[in-house]
Enzyme design. Sequence first.
Site, short mmCIF file in Angstrom:
data_model
loop_
_atom_site.label_atom_id
_atom_site.label_comp_id
_atom_site.label_asym_id
_atom_site.label_seq_id
_atom_site.Cartn_x
_atom_site.Cartn_y
_atom_site.Cartn_z
N THR A 167 -7.50 11.21 3.25
CA THR A 167 -6.88 10.23 2.42
C THR A 167 -7.92 9.78 1.36
OG1 THR A 167 -7.18 8.20 3.62
CG2 THR A 167 -5.18 9.69 3.83
N ASP B 89 -2.82 -6.79 -7.28
CA ASP B 89 -3.55 -7.21 -6.14
C ASP B 89 -2.49 -7.86 -4.98
OD1 ASP B 89 -5.38 -7.78 -4.33
OD2 ASP B 89 -6.54 -9.08 -5.47
N GLY C 194 1.00 -1.21 0.02
CA GLY C 194 -0.07 -0.03 -0.03
C GLY C 194 0.75 1.41 0.05
N ALA C 195 1.96 1.18 -1.05
CA ALA C 195 3.03 2.19 -0.84
C ALA C 195 2.89 3.59 -1.75
CB ALA C 195 4.42 1.45 -1.17
N GLY D 102 -0.98 7.96 0.77
CA GLY D 102 -1.36 8.22 2.31
C GLY D 102 -0.38 7.69 3.22
N TYR E 183 -6.94 2.86 13.38
CA TYR E 183 -7.68 4.20 13.81
C TYR E 183 -8.53 3.78 15.15
CZ TYR E 183 -9.87 8.32 13.97
OH TYR E 183 -10.33 9.79 14.37
N TYR F 223 -17.53 4.24 13.33
CA TYR F 223 -16.00 3.77 12.94
C TYR F 223 -15.49 2.67 14.03
CZ TYR F 223 -11.39 3.45 11.04
OH TYR F 223 -10.27 2.77 10.32
N ALA G 106 -5.64 -0.16 1.93
CA ALA G 106 -6.97 0.13 2.37
C ALA G 106 -7.56 0.14 1.16
CB ALA G 106 -6.92 1.95 2.65
P1 NAI Z 1 -4.95 5.34 1.08
O1 NAI Z 1 -6.22 5.07 0.14
O2 NAI Z 1 -4.22 6.49 1.00
O3 NAI Z 1 -3.72 4.20 0.44
C1 NAI Z 1 -4.16 2.88 0.42
C2 NAI Z 1 -3.30 1.94 -0.24
O4 NAI Z 1 -3.41 0.60 -0.60
C3 NAI Z 1 -2.54 2.47 -1.77
O5 NAI Z 1 -1.28 2.43 -1.88
C4 NAI Z 1 -3.58 1.72 -2.90
O6 NAI Z 1 -2.76 1.49 -3.95
C5 NAI Z 1 -3.26 0.49 -2.04
N1 NAI Z 1 -4.23 -0.95 -2.33
C6 NAI Z 1 -5.41 -0.62 -2.06
N2 NAI Z 1 -5.92 -1.85 -2.40
C7 NAI Z 1 -4.79 -2.71 -2.89
C8 NAI Z 1 -4.66 -3.93 -3.44
N3 NAI Z 1 -5.78 -4.73 -3.51
N4 NAI Z 1 -3.44 -4.19 -3.65
C9 NAI Z 1 -2.34 -3.65 -3.43
N5 NAI Z 1 -2.49 -2.20 -3.08
C10 NAI Z 1 -3.53 -1.97 -2.52
O7 NAI Z 1 -5.40 5.08 2.45
P2 NAI Z 1 -4.72 5.49 3.82
O8 NAI Z 1 -5.62 6.26 4.57
O9 NAI Z 1 -3.20 5.84 3.78
O10 NAI Z 1 -4.87 4.08 4.58
C11 NAI Z 1 -3.72 3.07 4.93
C12 NAI Z 1 -4.10 2.53 6.44
O11 NAI Z 1 -4.03 3.45 7.43
C13 NAI Z 1 -5.60 1.68 6.47
O12 NAI Z 1 -5.42 0.62 7.07
C14 NAI Z 1 -6.43 2.85 7.06
O13 NAI Z 1 -7.23 2.32 7.75
C15 NAI Z 1 -5.32 3.21 8.02
N6 NAI Z 1 -5.45 4.63 8.78
C16 NAI Z 1 -6.09 5.69 7.95
C17 NAI Z 1 -6.43 6.88 8.69
C18 NAI Z 1 -7.08 8.10 8.09
O14 NAI Z 1 -7.59 9.02 8.74
N7 NAI Z 1 -6.73 8.21 6.61
C19 NAI Z 1 -6.17 7.03 10.16
C20 NAI Z 1 -5.77 5.75 10.66
C21 NAI Z 1 -5.39 4.78 10.17
#
Ligand code: NAI
Length: 395
Positions: free
Chosen positions: A274, A110, A47-48, A51, A224, A234, A139
Amino acid sequence: MIIEPKTRGFICLTAHPTGCEQNVLSQIEYIKSKPTTEQPKKVLVIGASTGFGLASRITSAYGSNASTIGVYFEKPPSEGRPASPGWYNTAAFEKQAHKDGLYAKSINGDAFSNEIKEQTLKLIKEDLGEIDLLIYSLASPVRTHPNTGERFKSVLKPIGGTFKDNTVDFHTGEVKEISIEPSSGDDIKNTVTVMGGEDWQMWIDLLKSANVLTKDFKTVAYSYIGPSLTEAVYRKGTIGRAKDHLEATAFKITDTLKDIDGKAYVSVNKALVTQASSAIPVIPLYISLLYKVMKEEGIHEGCIEQIERLFSERLYANEVPLDTEGRIRIDDWEMRDDVQAKVLELWKEATTETLPSIGDLDGYKTDFFNLFGFNVEGVDYDKDVNEMVDIPGLQ
Ligand code: NAI
Ligand code: NA
């Protein structure tokens, strides 16, 4: 082409390569302004591309000169159709990393599938030999289970009763009550299957059995908690069950890593704009009030500031500080009593009329458009850009 934002609901269908590049370069500059550290050295980020995961990759590469492999799921560009933002972010990151002599390669596909896991393992074996840190920052709304082929969908629903509270449509600024029906059927199970810890465990099991994890290997997944205001949708809703499962999985993984003195952690992060969070009802209103309060207090952070603090003051501190549930907390400033008391006060006053002054709706919008490379300072959006950008380290 000239690329403009094209929004539909809480998503934006276009992304701007120059804006995304500028965002990445700013994050790199931020990390370069901090002291260089010794660890980590060889890092896999799942998930690089956006976010917290992107920030983790940048912090690794520029905080301690780490080699990084990034796994993500992004849409490449086609003639006349821009790529998704994570594509442009990754292109910008890898271009700069290579210029700076850092190893950076990536796999687009994926992460839930066996194929992508095997491909990643092969790349680790060939290029790095081993990894000392795995960041798990997926995510996703859906997961196809690798063993059965069954496709699961996660939902954002309360459990047990209908939820009613205010939210904001951040495009129009309209504050209005929404009502969300409680979960039913397999909603909880499905959400846990998508966003819980099973896939994280599968990654670790595979890499551990292939002997590519160093002694003292660490792995971190992001969670979170948030305030009582958002609890029903949530933390006590379907997504919260998935986070409970993710947190429980950390302990299981630590057990499987005993013989190499490895550790798995969950880090509880701050609420930030995000792509994932803008899809959650109520959160946008909460974030716009939270931003206002945290900015006034001088304690606002974005993903990069959060992850820099995670690495320098938690993960690679002499002893990793944990809460009573064994979690890392970098949501400590968000959850401060004075901050939450102010947000709660503002929440009661928030209407379509008051929000622009009592909340940081502009900050929310700016951050939202920034995710897609729009409204970024210093970028000339009237200038023709080439949408066909390559990712230099893409395998
Ligand atoms: P984001 O949407 O910015 O990043 C998601 C990443 O996952 C992206 O790199 C995307 O390409 C990748 N991804 C999604 N489906 C995929 C798949 N099937 N295969 C490979 N890559 C895949 O999300 P964010 O907000 O950075 O979330 C990351 C983690 O942080 C999640 O677990 C989220 O719950 C957690 N988090 C987020 C908060 C927020 O307020 N945004 C707060 C606290 C935790
Ligand atoms: Na540095």
